[in-house]
Design a protein around this motif. Structure first.
Motif, PDB file in Angstrom:
ATOM      1  N   GLU A 190      16.060  50.464 101.401  1.00 53.38           N
ATOM      2  CA  GLU A 190      15.319  51.636 100.935  1.00 53.38           C
ATOM      3  C   GLU A 190      15.687  51.993  99.494  1.00 53.38           C
ATOM      4  O   GLU A 190      14.833  52.445  98.734  1.00 53.38           O
ATOM      5  CB  GLU A 190      15.581  52.817 101.869  1.00 53.38           C
ATOM      6  CG  GLU A 190      14.968  52.626 103.240  1.00 53.38           C
ATOM      7  CD  GLU A 190      15.429  53.636 104.286  1.00 53.38           C
ATOM      8  OE1 GLU A 190      14.783  53.693 105.334  1.00 53.38           O
ATOM      9  OE2 GLU A 190      16.427  54.348 104.046  1.00 53.38           O
ATOM     10  N   ALA A 191      16.948  51.759  99.118  1.00 50.10           N
ATOM     11  CA  ALA A 191      17.409  52.116  97.774  1.00 50.10           C
ATOM     12  C   ALA A 191      17.174  51.020  96.739  1.00 50.10           C
ATOM     13  O   ALA A 191      16.862  51.311  95.587  1.00 50.10           O
ATOM     14  CB  ALA A 191      18.907  52.465  97.821  1.00 50.10           C
ATOM     15  N   GLU A 192      17.328  49.758  97.126  1.00 53.61           N
ATOM     16  CA  GLU A 192      17.341  48.670  96.137  1.00 53.61           C
ATOM     17  C   GLU A 192      16.235  47.641  96.288  1.00 53.61           C
ATOM     18  O   GLU A 192      16.087  46.770  95.437  1.00 53.61           O
ATOM     19  CB  GLU A 192      18.698  47.962  96.184  1.00 53.61           C
ATOM     20  CG  GLU A 192      19.841  48.908  95.839  1.00 53.61           C
ATOM     21  CD  GLU A 192      21.156  48.189  95.725  1.00 53.61           C
ATOM     22  OE1 GLU A 192      21.198  47.165  95.004  1.00 53.61           O
ATOM     23  OE2 GLU A 192      22.134  48.641  96.339  1.00 53.61           O
ATOM     24  N   ALA A 193      15.473  47.729  97.364  1.00 60.26           N
ATOM     25  CA  ALA A 193      14.370  46.797  97.574  1.00 60.26           C
ATOM     26  C   ALA A 193      13.060  47.551  97.406  1.00 60.26           C
ATOM     27  O   ALA A 193      13.039  48.770  97.260  1.00 60.26           O
ATOM     28  CB  ALA A 193      14.466  46.185  98.969  1.00 60.26           C
ATOM     29  N   SER A 243      26.323  42.510 107.185  1.00 58.02           N
ATOM     30  CA  SER A 243      24.884  42.767 107.249  1.00 58.02           C
ATOM     31  C   SER A 243      24.512  43.749 106.136  1.00 58.02           C
ATOM     32  O   SER A 243      25.360  44.423 105.577  1.00 58.02           O
ATOM     33  CB  SER A 243      24.486  43.321 108.610  1.00 58.02           C
ATOM     34  OG  SER A 243      25.079  44.576 108.818  1.00 58.02           O
ATOM     35  N   ILE A 244      23.230  43.789 105.851  1.00 58.91           N
ATOM     36  CA  ILE A 244      22.710  44.712 104.841  1.00 58.91           C
ATOM     37  C   ILE A 244      21.967  45.823 105.573  1.00 58.91           C
ATOM     38  O   ILE A 244      20.986  45.561 106.267  1.00 58.91           O
ATOM     39  CB  ILE A 244      21.759  43.997 103.860  1.00 58.91           C
ATOM     40  CG1 ILE A 244      22.431  42.772 103.231  1.00 58.91           C
ATOM     41  CG2 ILE A 244      21.285  44.959 102.785  1.00 58.91           C
ATOM     42  CD1 ILE A 244      21.494  41.916 102.389  1.00 58.91           C
ATOM     43  N   PRO A 245      22.425  47.067 105.447  1.00 56.66           N
ATOM     44  CA  PRO A 245      21.775  48.170 106.170  1.00 56.66           C
ATOM     45  C   PRO A 245      20.412  48.518 105.569  1.00 56.66           C
ATOM     46  O   PRO A 245      20.143  48.267 104.390  1.00 56.66           O
ATOM     47  CB  PRO A 245      22.758  49.328 106.004  1.00 56.66           C
ATOM     48  CG  PRO A 245      23.532  49.005 104.772  1.00 56.66           C
ATOM     49  CD  PRO A 245      23.584  47.505 104.673  1.00 56.66           C
ATOM     50  N   ILE A 246      19.580  49.130 106.389  1.00 57.58           N
ATOM     51  CA  ILE A 246      18.245  49.546 105.947  1.00 57.58           C
ATOM     52  C   ILE A 246      18.342  50.473 104.735  1.00 57.58           C
ATOM     53  O   ILE A 246      17.472  50.436 103.860  1.00 57.58           O
ATOM     54  CB  ILE A 246      17.441  50.195 107.097  1.00 57.58           C
ATOM     55  CG1 ILE A 246      15.979  50.446 106.677  1.00 57.58           C
ATOM     56  CG2 ILE A 246      18.086  51.480 107.578  1.00 57.58           C
ATOM     57  CD1 ILE A 246      15.156  49.216 106.445  1.00 57.58           C
ATOM     58  N   LYS A 253      19.666  40.184  93.081  1.00 64.06           N
ATOM     59  CA  LYS A 253      20.893  40.900  92.692  1.00 64.06           C
ATOM     60  C   LYS A 253      21.548  41.663  93.850  1.00 64.06           C
ATOM     61  O   LYS A 253      22.739  41.482  94.109  1.00 64.06           O
ATOM     62  CB  LYS A 253      20.639  41.835  91.508  1.00 64.06           C
ATOM     63  CG  LYS A 253      20.916  41.212  90.177  1.00 64.06           C
ATOM     64  CD  LYS A 253      20.727  42.245  89.084  1.00 64.06           C
ATOM     65  CE  LYS A 253      21.804  42.060  88.055  1.00 64.06           C
ATOM     66  NZ  LYS A 253      21.590  42.921  86.889  1.00 64.06           N
ATOM     67  N   PRO A 254      20.838  42.536  94.565  1.00 66.57           N
ATOM     68  CA  PRO A 254      21.483  43.212  95.693  1.00 66.57           C
ATOM     69  C   PRO A 254      21.837  42.253  96.837  1.00 66.57           C
ATOM     70  O   PRO A 254      22.825  42.470  97.544  1.00 66.57           O
ATOM     71  CB  PRO A 254      20.487  44.276  96.140  1.00 66.57           C
ATOM     72  CG  PRO A 254      19.219  43.971  95.446  1.00 66.57           C
ATOM     73  CD  PRO A 254      19.515  43.090  94.283  1.00 66.57           C
ATOM     74  N   LEU A 255      21.060  41.190  97.003  1.00 67.02           N
ATOM     75  CA  LEU A 255      21.412  40.173  97.992  1.00 67.02           C
ATOM     76  C   LEU A 255      22.743  39.527  97.621  1.00 67.02           C
ATOM     77  O   LEU A 255      23.635  39.370  98.464  1.00 67.02           O
ATOM     78  CB  LEU A 255      20.320  39.110  98.097  1.00 67.02           C
ATOM     79  CG  LEU A 255      20.668  37.876  98.938  1.00 67.02           C
ATOM     80  CD1 LEU A 255      20.947  38.265 100.388  1.00 67.02           C
ATOM     81  CD2 LEU A 255      19.559  36.842  98.842  1.00 67.02           C
ATOM     82  N   CYS A 256      22.897  39.185  96.360  1.00 69.54           N
ATOM     83  CA  CYS A 256      24.131  38.574  95.870  1.00 69.54           C
ATOM     84  C   CYS A 256      25.323  39.506  96.095  1.00 69.54           C
ATOM     85  O   CYS A 256      26.389  39.072  96.550  1.00 69.54           O
ATOM     86  CB  CYS A 256      23.987  38.238  94.385  1.00 69.54           C
ATOM     87  SG  CYS A 256      25.465  37.516  93.643  1.00 69.54           S
ATOM     88  N   ALA A 257      25.159  40.780  95.783  1.00 68.56           N
ATOM     89  CA  ALA A 257      26.250  41.746  95.965  1.00 68.56           C
ATOM     90  C   ALA A 257      26.664  41.820  97.438  1.00 68.56           C
ATOM     91  O   ALA A 257      27.869  41.802  97.753  1.00 68.56           O
ATOM     92  CB  ALA A 257      25.822  43.128  95.464  1.00 68.56           C
ATOM     93  N   ALA A 258      25.699  41.853  98.343  1.00 67.23           N
ATOM     94  CA  ALA A 258      26.005  41.914  99.776  1.00 67.23           C
ATOM     95  C   ALA A 258      26.654  40.620 100.255  1.00 67.23           C
ATOM     96  O   ALA A 258      27.601  40.641 101.052  1.00 67.23           O
ATOM     97  CB  ALA A 258      24.725  42.191 100.568  1.00 67.23           C
TER      98      ALA A 258
END
Length: 179
Positions: A158-161, A151-154, A135-140
């Motif tokens: 930290e928040a979603e993974a 890119s997806i920041p750290i 889900k967060p991968l899809c959003a990014a």
């Protein structure tokens, strides 16, 4: 010996070629997968890169790598299909260009059909591993397609993974919440 970090595994090594990028992470995952299989908890396998054989003399095989159309790993855990790709990155973000379109599309397709689908990302400089759900991968991914960050920041990790660690005898206990 099992190493907790790439730094420990590479002590004394002066150079690191492009060809070996990701090998440390694959080795750690493969050791965990063997333990999952031996414990009867899951059966996750590395998907080999397809090779087209050009010439076979009986003693020597000559070939070339074909275009990969899969992710790194697939299998089953508690009756559910599992697919994921493993990536290493330097710095404090994950560049989406490191995930190919065909890999994203496969993760998406399997996710839509009920599979456990995620990225397993190793942040080398931080020496941290994260399991990023689809889900967060899809959003990014969608944001990047629409002109947003590439890119997806750290902070997102930290928040979603989920940070994945070595524990209970596993080099990397990445399937813990699904067992």
């Amino acid at each position: 010996m099992i190493y907790q970090s790439e730094q420990q595994a590479r002590q004394g090594v002066k150079s690191h070629t492009h060809a070996h990028r990701g090998k440390f992470l694959e080795r750690v995952i493969d050791i965990a997968n063997t333990k999952y299989r031996n414990a009867g908890l899951a059966d996750i396998r590395k998907i080999p890169t397809p090779v087209q054989i050009k010439h076979d003399t009986g003693r020597e095989v000559i070939g070339r790598k074909e275009k990969a159309e899969w992710v790194d790993y697939a299998g089953v855990c508690n009756g559910r299909a599992v697919v994921f790709d493993a990536k290493e990155t330097r710095g404090k973000n994950f560049p989406l260009k490191n995930l190919h379109d065909h890999q994203y599309e496969l993760l998406k397709s399997w996710y839509q059909k009920g599979a456990i689908s995620f990225l397993l990302v190793y942040f080398k400089e931080l020496d941290k591993y994260y399991r990023l759900p689809f889900k967060p991968l899809c959003a990014a991914w969608e944001e990047a397609k629409n002109g947003g960050a590439k890119s997806i920041p750290i902070a997102t990790f930290e928040a979603e993974a989920c940070e994945v660690k070595s524990m209970d005898g596993y080099t990397l206990h990445y399937l813990l919440p699904y067992l």
